[in-house]
Each structure stands twice: as structure tokens, then as C-alpha cells.
Design an enzyme around this catalytic site. Structure first.
Site, PDB file in Angstrom:
ATOM      1  N   GLY A   1       0.799  -1.213   0.000  1.00 45.25           N
ATOM      2  CA  GLY A   1       0.000   0.000   0.000  1.00 45.25           C
ATOM      3  C   GLY A   1       0.836   1.269   0.000  1.00 45.25           C
ATOM      4  O   GLY A   1       0.279   2.371  -0.083  1.00 45.25           O
ATOM      5  N   GLU A   2       2.154   1.153   0.104  1.00 45.61           N
ATOM      6  CA  GLU A   2       2.981   2.357   0.051  1.00 45.61           C
ATOM      7  C   GLU A   2       3.024   2.863  -1.387  1.00 45.61           C
ATOM      8  O   GLU A   2       3.112   2.076  -2.333  1.00 45.61           O
ATOM      9  CB  GLU A   2       4.392   2.056   0.574  1.00 45.61           C
ATOM     10  CG  GLU A   2       4.362   1.701   2.052  1.00 45.61           C
ATOM     11  CD  GLU A   2       5.749   1.566   2.673  1.00 45.61           C
ATOM     12  OE1 GLU A   2       6.747   1.726   1.952  1.00 45.61           O
ATOM     13  OE2 GLU A   2       5.818   1.288   3.881  1.00 45.61           O
TER      14      GLU A   2
ATOM     15  N   HIS B   1     -13.176  26.131   0.392  1.00 43.79           N
ATOM     16  CA  HIS B   1     -14.310  26.192   1.314  1.00 43.79           C
ATOM     17  C   HIS B   1     -14.294  27.505   2.106  1.00 43.79           C
ATOM     18  O   HIS B   1     -15.321  28.167   2.264  1.00 43.79           O
ATOM     19  CB  HIS B   1     -14.255  24.995   2.269  1.00 43.79           C
ATOM     20  CG  HIS B   1     -15.365  24.981   3.262  1.00 43.79           C
ATOM     21  ND1 HIS B   1     -16.670  24.790   2.895  1.00 43.79           N
ATOM     22  CD2 HIS B   1     -15.371  25.158   4.609  1.00 43.79           C
ATOM     23  CE1 HIS B   1     -17.442  24.831   3.978  1.00 43.79           C
ATOM     24  NE2 HIS B   1     -16.673  25.058   5.018  1.00 43.79           N
TER      25      HIS B   1
ATOM     26  N   LYS C   1     -30.257  26.037  10.430  1.00 46.05           N
ATOM     27  CA  LYS C   1     -30.580  24.851  11.233  1.00 46.05           C
ATOM     28  C   LYS C   1     -30.630  25.281  12.692  1.00 46.05           C
ATOM     29  O   LYS C   1     -29.736  25.971  13.176  1.00 46.05           O
ATOM     30  CB  LYS C   1     -29.505  23.775  11.061  1.00 46.05           C
ATOM     31  CG  LYS C   1     -29.717  22.922   9.829  1.00 46.05           C
ATOM     32  CD  LYS C   1     -28.538  21.985   9.618  1.00 46.05           C
ATOM     33  CE  LYS C   1     -28.035  22.154   8.200  1.00 46.05           C
ATOM     34  NZ  LYS C   1     -26.590  21.984   8.047  1.00 46.05           N
TER      35      LYS C   1
ATOM     36  N   ASP D   1     -24.038  25.991  -2.944  1.00 45.64           N
ATOM     37  CA  ASP D   1     -23.073  25.587  -1.915  1.00 45.64           C
ATOM     38  C   ASP D   1     -21.738  25.323  -2.588  1.00 45.64           C
ATOM     39  O   ASP D   1     -21.657  25.260  -3.812  1.00 45.64           O
ATOM     40  CB  ASP D   1     -23.578  24.344  -1.176  1.00 45.64           C
ATOM     41  CG  ASP D   1     -23.204  24.408   0.316  1.00 45.64           C
ATOM     42  OD1 ASP D   1     -22.267  25.150   0.660  1.00 45.64           O
ATOM     43  OD2 ASP D   1     -23.867  23.724   1.122  1.00 45.64           O
TER      44      ASP D   1
END
Lengths: 328, 328, 328, 328, 328, 328
Positions: free
Chosen positions: A53-54, A145, A211, A237
Site C-alpha cells: 500500500g505504500e 471552502h 438549522k 453551496d
């Protein structure tokens, strides 16, 4: 740092001889579109994983003295994509590139840009530090963001705005957007600034949904200020993740007598069963860009490519031209 | 880094023998209140200017191995106050203090925390870097204009919230705040998140005012979503500078039939003729804190001290106790 | 980093197409002279203050990939001028300039370059660190109070010497400077090295004045070594601040039988009522440069411009030519 | 960072249990004196060279969490002594010491603290950077050639003054120093500030010698301002290297009718045949300290130990007491 | 940095009141064992993932002024585990911990510690930089693939050796290890130094296997130097990943007449179908430690816990005791 | 960063007008050879020592905007050579060079690249940090003792391999190297990886010698695995220091019936009486390169120059061409 006043297209390959494009595995589709727009091939390279996985990286072309642009969204699987980007930067730096621009169409971890309570990380700042220490000399990204994330870096950051692309695609689709029939909706307090930008651009009125914290009976309630009844609503958004906020907003709006409901969002994260939720919702269409590749096509999702924007920005960076001009 | 489980007040002077308090010139009034609360005198020091305007600093007490807290707001004259803070930090660092906490009740330049267009600075980040390179080991501040500024630092930052103090003072003044009569107003898109916090805390509905870009006839218009007519309005913001936004919001609200109008704002910058403008406006009262000293008293301005908050935070930092507990 | 062997003047605008000049507010007069000498206009930009005194900066021309020179003396109001410089550097860095040279004709805070006693800052070093962390890649300055300040930086610093300009202007004024009639005077121990440079250059003998610490009767006395009687005295120093040292030296020299008294000093800080003091003193003329703008003209003050020196240095830096050649 | 109010000598070993003293090879004699004064042994360690000249270091005692003081002058062989110091710091840092103070009684390369002409190094600053990057957390040194070198560091530096020791030893030797018979001489422009300090301390008049650049016939001439004839002259300087300046000054002074000639200098570098030159000169005695060990004893050289000064400073640093008090 | 001479076990909780243990998700089993050994609970915390895969961290206990040890192996999924570690460090640093020790029993990416050919990363160094910039103040790890990786850090690194644990477990299992019957085998050139350590420790002869580059017929051949026939072979390595090298070595050894074959390896990475391969091979037993948790139990795999080693090291670091003593 | 596609040799001086070569004192012979190969003279400069042993540096040619290559081996006297290199870098950096490549044919202190036991330095890493902080932008070196040292730097490092040069010279000398008669010997565990490289290149079998720790009778024994009897042995290593290992290996091999014995080693450190030892030994010839100058010629020592390799690498770095191509 040659002066490149003259840009005769026929001299393209000579003019751009010092530009190297590398596409990470997160969004090869977009990388290829950018490569086509620029008429510069993606550099030959090995970017894969070992059996444990490296991440394994080897660039197969000379980058000594070159200006290297590495295109990699840090979308899910975010940690793999981020490490791949960092390791690519390390390899290119050690190979004596003259500059390294990390082109990060979707900048993951951006929602973790402040501490909401004690003993939390500010992961977005950590990421900025990791990119800098790895050796990036500049970052190009799209619709951060929180714009203050630019300030997390001391290297130059170009934060591009994609909303024009969404607005134009939406207008093309709808035909005529009338301020008597359409309303922009900010689905929560955090998206009001963005909603105002869309509202100015499209000359439409605005409404805001809040909210409320769950009361004793544990019912989360939503409060809306602004006109909804008999209006077509455009929820805006920066990203759609689980789509829960979006879909419950749409349901609430419907219950208040809204007419048709659309959504515009730059980054299609679509985690969990987001697409299913949208499919089952009263939303007509969701317009997104290709900063993140879509795993599944869906009739309700309209993808607008920003490859032309990114490739033009790369071209201008390389040619030392102004980028702010693009947004005047 | 002594363990200090035991906090017998009678042992105060021994317990706090390693704590040094230094008060800069920006807000000596507040520094003295904090010193009183902690029962620790401000360190004897020379903090003045030479005839050519260069700042002169000399600490007259030993700070070797001490934990030094320097209290300085970077309010106007912001550049003088900032440089005084940086030079104090430099002096204390070179004198071998074990840690230096910059206590900055009002953090100036915080509105310049992102690039709105090309070739602008991100001055708030620059300030963060200046503080760090000068030698600060921690920052304590109050109601940062943008919470992401915390992430501009890699040293720990404690961003304290003062709104409880304002809410309590307001409630004491009004007597009873009823959700049928009172509405929280966010005076622009950027203050909606803050307004929502007040709205949750005070259990009041919310309204939002948007400034529209001037049209061809150059009239800047304001749009309000939410109920205003016959309501008492509480405008909330983090700071009042020229008071123009505040006052024109008040006038607009009056024209829409609002009843009484109040304002709550943490930082009383009050630049230009702000106080005069407020005095001449339909606003009843403006509640502010003492993060910045008031040059002139005024009947409409109610100052609520946060000295007890800051002194408690200093105490907890020194005693290695949790600060987030304070806000639970 | 183009090779620029050929410098045909007719190609000036092309040759210097990557050079951007920005003039801060501290000394616009000098910046304009430099701009004229180089035949390169100052870049269009907004450099002003907001109503609360925070500095506002926006560069209105593309600086991507450019070599930017920002001209700003950190003369009084020193903190404003310094912060303006730092913020300009930040803006230019984030706009991807290829290099940023801070041209600081007068480097303020230079007298605070060492600790005289405990718990003092070394503000000159702090300033060096602030400039570096803001993003300066090189500094050009004139007659640093202490040459070791160069070593406070790890970026290249060119410390230019202006004394030739003063010596030549003085000689032009006097006509013939004879070593039998003229003596160079170092007004205190700290200016002896500088005095020796003038003495070598002008082939004149040297005298030194020492201030003695006040004795019990609190009379500060002055001691002079070297011949004064019947001599014309040229007091040399790097700057004149309050002019108190200069004027009391002149009075002492007169009481010792000195003939005419002149002063040469690079930086005309002229704080407090310095010009009035000089006007009322036995000094004939004070020769200074224009590293700092003069607020009031005065017959006794002769200003010698060093714009040609700075512009030649900027030209050589840009063309990668030697600067030390200039001083051989 | 324990509070150590109580310093009962009988508790010495416990009180100082976290203090580790390491003596490099440059000046073991001084290190041992300091160790004796403090009653703390030098830490057991291997500090030697391999056969190829590479320095070999191994500390044989636990230093984890300890406050380590490494005593090493960077006197000749300067490069070996400097590298030994850097490698000791590296070893101690990697072994998790809590702080590392480099005690450098003689700070070599200090004369290279500015660029005199182009393309020279500022080696003293380089050394400061090397010490910092190796891991030093504080520097203690004696009589820096230029005090601004303190500002080359961002870590705390305590620059101790040894001239009191020399003055006292000189007074003890002479018996009575009368201002009618004795004169302090600065042997060149660079030592005038230091000479003024001695002159104030000893209440003696001052004279200054200037070297003139060789004229066409290549004769370097010397000019003296101040009274010399029939006076006893005390030449003061920070160090004696080849002793050429000192001895030719003495010869010049003799030729001007000086009476007895003495010299006070903190650092006895004594390179080449310096001691022989002094021996053959008209100088009576040279008073120096033991910041550098003397290779050969000589009747004319009087060594005054500053071990008590350095050990007291180490004690105060460890106990977090003021050092400036020592010099009041 | 309290002095803690006295370690009465009954005072454990007070003595260790400033020690905080945090266990990441990579190896909670080992973290719990360490916590048990130390009798200190793992700190209450949220360490999980959001729906989009971004890591979520919140520490639920006060860490201000505490010495925090974070236990996390960077085993597969390596990028997730690494990012979790970095984000934990960031959270703890911003919460004002006094020191942060990253305890990394298995240090992933360690095989990428050099460039084998051009344009490759040195990922192990990148990781070291990431840990440092995140805020780690010390690293504890076990059997680094290459000991030089210690030098990739400038913070202290304690590289622990686990081979004693494996040797003892092996001896316990076998009963008597005779140098006439047993041979240590280095399975490739890179493991010879390690093999020599085992050979010294166990007093056994050594043999080395070399892989030959495939010849024209593309057959990779293996060459063995040293005696194999009729010997029991103990293959030693630092880790087992795919187990291909191990198993083909075993087959080769069998074909050369080896008797029984065993393997000792510290880190059980066991990627792909490693365990299946081992199961089907002529290897009798593989002895490994618990630096990485085993997904599946298997009869041939003997796991030896090193929890006691790591907990003793944590204890010594906290108590400022020597760690090298442990390995004497 | 000019594009230099065209490399017509006749344009050499123009093409290389921005390249500056500086040769330190450690290996001027090699520097001159490199200068000849490149047809670029060594820059005029003063690189010497003051009388007190402090290094004196002044570059006499303009280096502003130039790409500077400084050639300096850090061979004995290692500390002098290293400091000379660091000071050269400092001088060149402050003189505004555009890049500084430290060409270090022999990289001293490379054997101290890990901690073998507690409280040792990692001097090789310290050196890497010193070079970086001094201002080096790239390092070129030859046959690093441990390749992981590359990772000690974050700047690009080109580690060149010289073994081809040794192999070719050896083959030329021997005529025919037959795998039935010749064996490569690794003289200790640490040189096995290197030996394997030679073994692959020369297609020869391999043998390994292990030193055993002295037993009770203090006799260090040597164990050899692989065939020796009647073979010609080629001992390979990266450097020869005291030659003790090499000579005792040769004696052991002889006692085992070896035929002729040769040695190949890149770096001829030859400390102490190494050459004498070799002369008296059964070794036929030792092939080395000229990374370090030989103090004395000797018949048994064959020096192979790598000037052509280094000059080609400098050429490629300057022309932004690939270096890895050289080793394919």
C-alpha cells in the site's frame, strides 16, 4: 524566467519546452482534458502502489530546471491522494525542478479550517504546512471552502472561482432566469457569503435557511428567512458531501410551497449514498464541476468542466501573465 | 512546568512566582484590571518612544525562566501598537523567558485575512508570521474577525468568545428579552454566522441585511430578509469601526417600521467620527467590551469589561488547566 | 535570469521589461527621482490607510515573474513606514514576483543594534527578521549606522556609501579644503571609524570628542583630543536626529577657538526642533542627503541627492553586474 | 524549570542535579576551574579524533532532560574547536537534553562581522547560524569583538564583560593610577569605544592612534591625537593576535616620549611569534584573561582568570537569576 | 521537568500525572498492552473518519502542559495511519502540550530511504519532515529498516532493537541452539549487517544469499555463500511483506539440502497473500513481534510482544532516565 | 534559466557565461582538471588563512546572478576543508549568486551517519544541515559511504558512482578477468551491498569476510564465507583510511590460500601510515580515484581520475540535462 512576449501558436512546443505536466491518480480524466487544452502531454511516470500500500513514484522524464505542474485533487480517498501529491512533489524537488505548482482542483480537509472547540486540529493548516515542507512553490485551487485558507500558505496561492461556469450552464439549461420566479437559497449560515455572490451575479433575491439546534424532543428544526412560496429555488453551496443537508433543505422548501428546486455546487464529493439521496429527492438537477471525478453517472447530475479555466491559468502562470484579469 | 495541583489562595505569590505580566501602552486600563484580578503587579518597565518616534523598551525586572504574558491590543494607532508588541517580545525572548504569551484582546488587521482580488496582501497572516518570528510562544485573543486566523499560526492560539458578556449585560439592561418582540439582525453576509450564535444563545429569530452593489444610478440599496416591522432589533457584529454600516442599517430598519434598535459588538474601534454618528442615529444603546479603550465616554455606549475572562485564562494557562472548560 | 550582455539604450523598455519599481509613501520624492533616472515609471498602486489607520495596499499592475524593487525609508513615522513596507512585500510575494528587493535608503531602528544592558531588545535584528519573513529577497540600504547590521540578514544586503556625495558637495561649496585649515571631528566615540573614512578621503587630520558621564554636580562635560584652535571643523556623523549632540559639539568647539564649523551627515532625521537648534547654532552649513525627505527647507541645510547612486545600483542588480565596482 | 528559591549550599548536589558541564578540548584548564568553582564535575565523555582527523564524540553520562553547558573557546585551531563544539551540541541534542548552553569564552571569527568590500563572507554570522542549527539554545561569551554580534543570534546571548578583572589586576600591580600620569590609548579607530569604557572606569584621559594608509613610498604612518609625552600609557584592546599593532604602537609611543607602556587585552590569541615580539618590545606588561590557554608562560604576560565570572553566570542561568545584576 | 528521583509505585498516579497516552487506530491492541504495563489509561478521544473519509480527531482530556505520547504504527493502510498520526500531533500541539512523542513501532515507507535511480522520492525523509512540521518533539521507533533514518530527523529519535525478544522466544521454542547445527542466513545483501548482529548474539555461523539479476533466459538465480547442507537455517530480516523473498529463499535452501528452516523478523507486514505463502512453504515457524497487528492468526506465526519494551522506554523518557542502559 | 537547446562548442564561452567555478584548497589538482575539461577557468579568488588560523575568503570576480560551483573535498584536514567550504558558500550567497552547488568529491564524516549507541552525534546529518544553512542550493558528491545520506538533505543531491572507472582501469590492467579465477570480497558486513554491485558488473562470484568480536583471549578472529583458495581476490570498499582492515584481510586471505590480491576503493583517505602498510602487505595493487589528492606517490597505488565524470555532471546541471542518463 525567459521573457515570452511572443506567443505564436506554431511555436507552442518551443515556447512551452520548460513546462512539465504531471497528473496524479485522483482525477486523471481532468488532467487529460487540461493536457489536451494546453496541447502538452502528461509526463511519462510511474505513480502506483507497492503491495503493502505504500505509494511508488518515479518520473520518467527529465525535469531538471523545468516548471512542473502536478494536478491532483485531494478528494476521497483523501489520505492516499494527499500522500501521492506530497511524494510526487518530493520526487520532483529532488530532481531539481525550477518550480513546482500543486494544482489541487478540490482541496480536501478544507472544512477543518478552524477549531470549533478545544483540542481539535486545524487540519487544513496542517495540509498547507505539509505541502510547503514537501517543496511546493505555488498552489492553484478552485473555490476553497474558506478563502482564508489562502493565508495558511506563505507561498502564492491562486484560488479560482468556478461559479461563472455553473451559472452559465444553469442559464443555458433553464433558458430565462427571472427575478420574480427564482430565489437563491443559502442552505446554512456558512454559505451566505457564497449565496450573495450568486445573487449578485444572477440578479436574484436571496433567502437563508438556518438549522436550529435540536430541542428537548430531539427534533432538528429549520428556519427560513426570505420568500419561498411559489418560487423556483436555486440552492448554492461549495460542495455536496453526503447530500443530507441539501436534500433535507429541498424537502423543507417543498413543504413551504416552493416550486422547482435546483442546486449549484462546485465540488461533487458525493460520499456515502449521496447520489441515491439526490435521486430520491424533489431536486430537479444538481450542477457540479469536474474537480472530482464522478464514480457513477446520474441523470440529475450535470457536470460542467473547468478544464479550460485551469489550463488557461497554467498557461498564464508559465507565461508570467496576470490571472486576476481572468476574473475582471 | 511544575505540577500545581494545589491552589491555596494564601500561597498565591509563591504559586505565581514564575508569572510575569507586562502591559503595553495600547490598553493600560485593561492591563491594570487584569493585574488586579490576578493580584499580580504589572512588571516594572520602560515602554516609550525616542524623540524620532522609535519605540524604546527596557524591562526592569528579571524574566529569566519566567512565563511572560504581554497584554497589548493592536488597535489604532495599530502600527505603533503592533511594533511595540513585537519589540517587547524580542526584549523578553533575549532575556531568556521560558515562554511568551501575546495577549491581544483586539487583533488588528484581522479584516485583511484573505485576498479579495489580485495583488493584495493577506496582512493578518503577515502579522501572525511577525509575531511568531519575534518569538511569541502562544497567542490569546478575543473574538477574531475570522476564526480561521487561528490557523495562520502554528503556535497555540486561544480565541476567546466575549458574546456571553454582551448578552448578559444586554439582558440585565432590558430586563426581559422576548422572542416575539426581539430579532437578531446580521448587518451583512459576513456577520450571519456570528448572528446565528447570538440567535441560538438568546433564543431569538434572525434577520439578514444584504448590501446590493450600486446600480447605474449609483444608489447603494439594502435588502432585508426576515421580519422587522414592529420588532425590537439587536444588530450584532464583531466590531464597530466608522459605524457607517451600523447607522445606515439602523436607518433602513427604522424606515421598515422597526421598533427600538440596539447593537452588540465586541470591539469598539470607533474610528473617524463613529461616536458622533451613533449619537445622531436612532440606535438606543451600543454594548461593547473593553478590548479597546474608549477615548470619549458617551451615554449611548455601554462598556462591559472582559478583564475577568482574560485573567482567568491567564491563570489557567499558567496552571496548565483547560480553557475549553470555560466555554462549555 | 536572462543573459543581458547587450545594453543598447534604445532597447531600454524591452531590456527592463521585467523590472517593477514601487514607491512607498515615506519618500516619494526620492522614488520619483530614481524612477526618472531609470526611465521606468513607478508601478500603479494603492498604498493608503483605512479609516482605522490600518494600511491598505493593492498593486494595480501585473508583477508575476517580475523583479520588484520597493523603495521605502523607515524614517519617522517609523512604525507606519515599516509596516507599509512589510505589507507591500507581502502583497508582491503573494502575487508571484520572482524577486523582491527592499530599497531602504534610511534604515530606521539601526541604533538599536545591540543590548547596552539587560532585558533590552535588539530591534535592528528584529526588523531584519521581519523583512525576511515577509518575503524580501534582497536589501539595498545606505550608510547603515553599524555595518554589522548587514550580518543580521542571511539574504544579500548592499550597504551603499554616500559620503563621496557629501564630500564632493562640500568641496564644491568650499572651493579648496586645505589640511592646514580643516579638521575632521568625530563627535563621539561611536563615530570615530566613520570620521577616519572622511579623514582618509579628504586627507585631513582628525579630532575626537568624548562625552564624559555627568559628575556629582551633574554637569556633562566634553573632552576633545586633537587640534581645534583656529581650525575650520567638519563634524561628521551618519545621521542628525535631535541635533543636540551636533549643536553642543559646535558650541564646545567654538569655546575652544574653532574657526568655521560645518557638518556632514547622511541621514537628515531632524526630529523634534532639530532644524531650529541648528539655525540658532554657530554651525555654518549642514550637508545631508535625501534618504529622508525634509519637511521644511532651511538655508543652512544643503541636500545632496543620491538618486543617481540608488538608480545605478538597481540597474546593476537587475543586469547582474557588480556593485562593488562602483566603490573602487 | 523548578522554582529554586532556596539555595542552601549543603543541598548543592541535589539543587544542581539537572546541571551537566562538558569541557571541550580547547581550554580544559578553564573548564576545570569553572567545574571547581561550581563544585560540579565535568561530565565523563570521549572527545577525541579518529585517525583521519574526524572528531569523535561520545557522552558517557545520561543527559536526558538535563541543562547542559558546553565550555569551548573557538580559539586556534579555530576550525577544529568550532567543529568539536558543533558536534558536541549535536550529540547532546539527540540525547534529549532539555537545554544546551554554548559557553564560548573566546568567540573566534568575530573580526569577520561585516563585509569591508564586495564578495566577502560575514563569517561571524555564519558561525551564529551554525551554532543555532546544531541545536544551541543559548550562548554565553566574553567581550565580543563587536557587540552587534549578539544580534546575529535569535537565541539569548549573554556577552560578559571582563574589563573589570583586567582593571583590578592592573591597579593591584601598579598601586596607584593617577590621571596626571596615565593615559588610556586606543590603538586604532575600531577600539575607541572600548577605550572610552576603560577611560570612564579608571578615570583617565584618552588618546587615539590612527593608522594612515601607506603613501606612495609605501610607508605606513601613524597619527596620534591626545597627550603622550611623559605619560604612562595603557593600551587597551579586546585581543592580541600577532601583536604587531600593539608593538608598533608601543614603539611609536616611545618615539613620542611616552613613559612606561602597558597593555590590557581580554583575549590572548598570540598567533605567530606574538609573545616573542612582546618580549622584545618596550611594553612592560600585558594583562590578559584565560579565555584562551597560553601555550608558553612569559614574564611579561599576566593572566587573570575569569573562571569565577563564568561559573557565577552558569549558576545564575541555571537558577533563573538575573545576570545583568552582576554588572550593575 | 520536575526531578523525580523517587519512584515509589504507590505514588504512581501522582508521579505520572503529566503523562498522557494516546492510541491511534493502527494498533490499538499494542497501545492497550502498553497502557496496562504503565498502569496509565489511554486518553479519552475521538479518532475516526467523516463520511468522506477525512480523519476526525478530538482529544477529550486536557493536555495543556502535559507530555503526550501518541502510539501509532504506520503500517497498512499506511497513508491513513500516517495522516491520523499527523492530525493527532496537530491537535495536541494546538492544545498546548509541553512535548509530543510519536511512538511509531513500525515506521512505514522506511524502505524508500534513498534514491536508487533518478527522479525518485526519498519518502522516508519526507515522512520525517512531515512529522517534524506537524509538531512532534521526539520519535520512538523499533528496528528501523535503515538506521540512518534516525539522521533524517533533527529531533531526538530512539530506535529500539527488538531482536533480543525474537532470539529469546526462538531459544525457548527450540530448546538448544547449537553452532554445529544452526546457521543464520541473510536472505539478501541488504540484510547482512542485521544477520551479523544475530550471529554475534546467538554465536552461530552465518551464510548469505544473493539474488542474481535475471540472465537472458529470464531466470532469476540465487547464489548462496556459506554452509547450508544438513543445517537448520534461521533466516533473519527486519520485516516480512509479501513473503516472496522469504519463501523462495526457503525453497532454495531446501534444494541445497537444508534441514529445518525458521525465520525471525521484527515487523509482520504480511501484505497480499503472505500468510498463505508461508503456510504452503517448507518454513517451520516465523517469529515476529506485535509492532503491527495480525489480521489472521496462523499456526506458523509466533507473535512476541514488545509492549514491555515500549512501556519501559516511555517510562524512562518521562522520568528523564537513560534509554541506552536498556541495551547494555 | 535560459533554454539552451543548442550547444555548439564554438559558442562555449557565451553558453557558459553564467557558470562560475571555484576551487577550494582541499583538492586543487582535481579542480584544475575539471576546469580544463570544461574549458572554464577557476574564478580568481583569495582563499587562505589569517595568522590566527581563521579562514580568509574573497572572491575577485562578479558572481551576481551566476550559477556557482564550488569544488571542495572534505578530506583531511577535514575541519579546515569543511569550514573553508562553508565560508565560500557564505561569501558567494551574500554576493547574490543565483545558485550554489557544493561539489564534494569526498564527503567526510560520512561514516558517522547513525548512532551506534546512546549520546553519539550523527555528524553526517549535522554537516548536511551546516551546508544547507550556509546557503548551498545543491550538492554533488561521489560514492557516499551510505546512500541514505542523500536523504539528510532537502536540497537536491547527486550522488555519482565511480565504480565503473575503477572496474575499467582494473580490467585494462589485468587483461582478462575470468569468473573461474577471480572472486570479489566484501571485507566486512557493511560492504556487502557494494561488493554485490561490483560482482554484478564484473560477473564474478562473491565472498564475505566477517570480523568476530574478540573472545576472552582478546584475539579478534575473522570468518570468511565463500571460496578463496587458489582464487585471485578483488577486495572492494568505498574508502581506505588506515588500511588496517584491508591489510589484515589480505593476510587472512593469503593464509587461506588465496592467489593474487587486489583492492578497489573510491576514496584514498590513507591516514596514519596507510601507504606504508599497503607497501608491506601481500596486496598487488590498490586502485583508487582522485577524489582526494595523494600526498605521496607509490607504485602499488593506481589513481584513476574522475574529473571527466564531474565536469560532465556540472555541464549537465548547468544545461538542465538529465544526470541519470549518464548511469543508464
Amino acid at each position: 524566467m525567459i521573457t515570452l512576449e511572443d506567443e505564436d501558436k506554431s511555436q507552442n512546443s518551443k515556447l512551452f519546452s520548460r513546462l512539465v505536466l504531471i497528473g496524479g491518480n485522483s482525477n486523471l480524466e481532468l488532467s487529460k482534458k487540461i493536457s489536451n487544452e494546453l496541447d502538452i502531454p502528461l509526463a511519462d511516470s510511474i505513480i502506483s502502489k507497492f503491495s503493502d500500500g505504500e505509494i511508488r513514484v518515479k518520473i520518467l522524464e527529465n525535469v531538471r530546471g523545468k516548471e512542473v505542474f502536478i494536478i491532483q485533487s485531494t478528494c476521497p480517498p483523501v489520505n492516499d491522494n494527499l500522500m501521492e501529491l506530497l511524494i510526487l512533489i518530493d520526487a520532483v524537488r529532488r530532481a531539481s525542478a525550477s518550480s513546482i505548482t500543486a494544482v489541487i482542483p478540490y482541496f480536501g480537509y478544507a472544512k477543518q479550517e478552524k477549531k470549533v472547540s478545544g483540542r481539535e486540529p486545524i487540519t487544513a493548516k496542517l495540509i498547507a504546512n505539509l505541502l510547503t515542507v514537501a517543496g511546493a512553490s505555488r498552489v492553484v485551487t478552485v473555490d476553497l471552502h474558506a478563502p482564508a485558507i489562502q493565508g495558511f500558505f506563505d507561498i502564492p496561492v491562486d484560488n479560482l472561482y468556478a461559479y461563472n461556469f455553473l451559472v452559465n450552464a444553469f442559464k443555458d439549461y433553464i433558458g430565462r432566469v427571472d427575478k420574480n420566479n427564482f430565489v437563491i437559497l443559502a442552505p446554512d449560515a456558512g454559505s451566505v457569503i457564497r449565496a450573495r455572490m450568486y445573487s449578485e451575479k444572477m440578479e436574484l433575491p436571496i433567502a437563508v435557511m438556518f438549522k436550529r439546534r435540536p430541542d428537548i424532543e430531539e427534533v432538528e428544526s429549520m428556519e427560513v428567512v426570505g420568500e419561498i412560496e411559489n418560487k423556483n429555488i436555486v440552492i448554492v453551496d461549495d460542495m455536496v458531501s453526503t447530500a443530507k443537508t441539501l436534500v433535507s433543505a429541498a424537502n423543507k422548501l417543498k413543504s413551504m410551497g416552493a416550486n422547482k428546486i435546483y442546486a449549484l455546487a462546485v465540488h461533487p464529493v458525493f460520499s456515502s449514498n449521496a447520489i441515491q439521496l439526490i435521486d430520491d429527492s424533489p431536486i430537479e438537477k444538481v450542477f457540479v464541476t469536474d474537480t472530482i471525478p464522478l464514480r457513477n453517472k446520474n441523470e440529475k447530475i450535470v457536470v460542467v468542466s473547468i478544464a479550460s479555466l485551469i489550463s488557461e491559468v497554467i498557461r498564464r502562470i508559465y507565461l508570467r501573465k496576470s490571472i486576476s484579469e481572468l476574473f475582471d
